[in-house]
Design a protein around this motif. Structure first.
Motif, PDB file in Angstrom:
ATOM      1  N   UNK A   4      -2.661  -0.192  11.538  1.00 24.53           N
ATOM      2  CA  UNK A   4      -1.957  -1.598  11.906  1.00 24.53           C
ATOM      3  C   UNK A   4      -2.347  -2.262  10.817  1.00 24.53           C
ATOM      4  N   UNK A   5      -1.699  -2.789  10.207  1.00 23.62           N
ATOM      5  CA  UNK A   5      -2.483  -3.924   9.758  1.00 23.62           C
ATOM      6  C   UNK A   5      -3.708  -3.524   8.456  1.00 23.62           C
ATOM      7  N   UNK A   6      -3.343  -2.329   8.358  1.00 27.58           N
ATOM      8  CA  UNK A   6      -4.522  -1.662   7.319  1.00 27.58           C
ATOM      9  C   UNK A   6      -4.012  -1.041   5.287  1.00 27.58           C
ATOM     10  N   UNK A   7      -3.914  -2.616   4.552  1.00 32.81           N
ATOM     11  CA  UNK A   7      -3.484  -1.707   3.906  1.00 32.81           C
ATOM     12  C   UNK A   7      -3.825  -0.671   2.717  1.00 32.81           C
ATOM     13  N   UNK A   8      -5.094  -0.295   2.759  1.00 32.86           N
ATOM     14  CA  UNK A   8      -4.811   1.227   1.797  1.00 32.86           C
ATOM     15  C   UNK A   8      -4.509   1.746   2.652  1.00 32.86           C
ATOM     16  N   UNK A   9      -3.541   3.056   2.043  1.00 34.61           N
ATOM     17  CA  UNK A   9      -3.203   4.236   2.620  1.00 34.61           C
ATOM     18  C   UNK A   9      -4.663   5.129   3.118  1.00 34.61           C
ATOM     19  N   UNK A  10      -5.748   4.893   2.519  1.00 36.01           N
ATOM     20  CA  UNK A  10      -6.249   6.274   1.965  1.00 36.01           C
ATOM     21  C   UNK A  10      -7.803   5.733   3.584  1.00 36.01           C
ATOM     22  N   UNK A  11      -7.194   4.118   3.747  1.00 37.00           N
ATOM     23  CA  UNK A  11      -8.134   3.726   4.873  1.00 37.00           C
ATOM     24  C   UNK A  11      -7.418   3.888   6.227  1.00 37.00           C
ATOM     25  N   UNK A  12      -6.304   3.915   6.476  1.00 40.43           N
ATOM     26  CA  UNK A  12      -5.994   3.315   7.351  1.00 40.43           C
ATOM     27  C   UNK A  12      -6.104   5.513   7.441  1.00 40.43           C
ATOM     28  N   UNK A  13      -5.241   6.317   6.596  1.00 43.61           N
ATOM     29  CA  UNK A  13      -5.172   7.951   7.175  1.00 43.61           C
ATOM     30  C   UNK A  13      -6.467   8.047   7.818  1.00 43.61           C
ATOM     31  N   UNK A  14      -8.212   7.075   7.491  1.00 40.82           N
ATOM     32  CA  UNK A  14      -9.101   7.817   7.695  1.00 40.82           C
ATOM     33  C   UNK A  14      -9.333   7.061   9.146  1.00 40.82           C
ATOM     34  N   UNK A  15      -8.866   5.327   9.099  1.00 37.97           N
ATOM     35  CA  UNK A  15      -8.936   4.544  10.861  1.00 37.97           C
ATOM     36  C   UNK A  15      -8.067   5.868  11.670  1.00 37.97           C
TER      37      UNK A  15
END
Length: 202
Positions: A80-91
């Motif tokens: 939630x709130x992570x704009x970068x899809x790759x960063x969201x996947x990592x999270x």
């Protein structure tokens, strides 16, 4: 378990039962966990336990429902709130790893349940979890493709399957090593390889 367990309301008793099973699964072969052992851990009689669960299978189904609810909620919160899809996947990847490290009995139960013959309610619950998990991953991967962060030629479904499979591989390695915390050590390197595989070449 506290001696107050026997005085808990029904829903809280069920939640405590699930926690007891997960604790036991982290200590021994889940297939060898008996209702007597669960009742003993909770300081209850088997009769009291069966007032809330009609069978051992019903307990296992409740455990899988607990896992699905908690894991998906944590994954959603991580992205939630992570704009970068790759960063969201990592999270999401690291959140899943943390969940497994905190509850080492969960993967042991899931692997054990999936090896059982027949189509049990708990097994269906696991399939539903994987399906819902995959939907979230596919949506993020498509977003990454649209934004130029993930290679356009990436097979979305395969990438989602590999994401989950990579975590499952890390789990298996930690189980083989007898060290549930090993997954934390190996996670960053594994995700870096995954990221390079689906990311746009620089």
């Amino acid at each position: 378990m506290s001696s107050t367990t026997r005085h808990l309301p029904a829903e809280e008793r069920k939640a405590v039962t699930v926690e007891a099973v997960i604790e036991l699964a982290g200590e021994q072969d889940p297939g060898e966990i008996t209702t007597a052992a669960i009742a003993t851990r909770m300081k209850l009689t088997q009769g009291a336990l069966f007032r809330h669960f009609p069978s051992k299978e019903a307990i296992w189904e409740a455990v899988m429902a607990w896992v699905a609810e908690r894991l998906l909620a944590r994954l959603d919160a991580a992205a939630e709130g992570v704009e970068s899809p790759l960063a969201a996947l990592e999270a999401m990847f690291m959140t899943h790893v943390d969940f497994v490290a905190r509850h080492p009995g969960v993967p042991r139960m899931m692997f054990g349940e999936l090896q059982r013959s027949g189509d049990t309610p708990a097994k269906r619950m696991v399939r539903t979890l994987i399906g819902r998990y995959g939907e979230r991953l596919c949506a993020l991967i498509k977003q990454g493709q649209a934004g130029g962060e993930i290679a356009a030629e990436t097979d979305v479904q395969a990438a989602a399957t590999l994401f989950i499979g990579t975590i499952q591989g890390l789990v298996m390695q930690s189980l083989l090593a007898g060290d549930p915390q090993r997954i934390r050590t190996d996670a960053a390197g594994a995700f870096a390889i995954y990221r390079r595989g689906i990311g746009v070449a620089r």
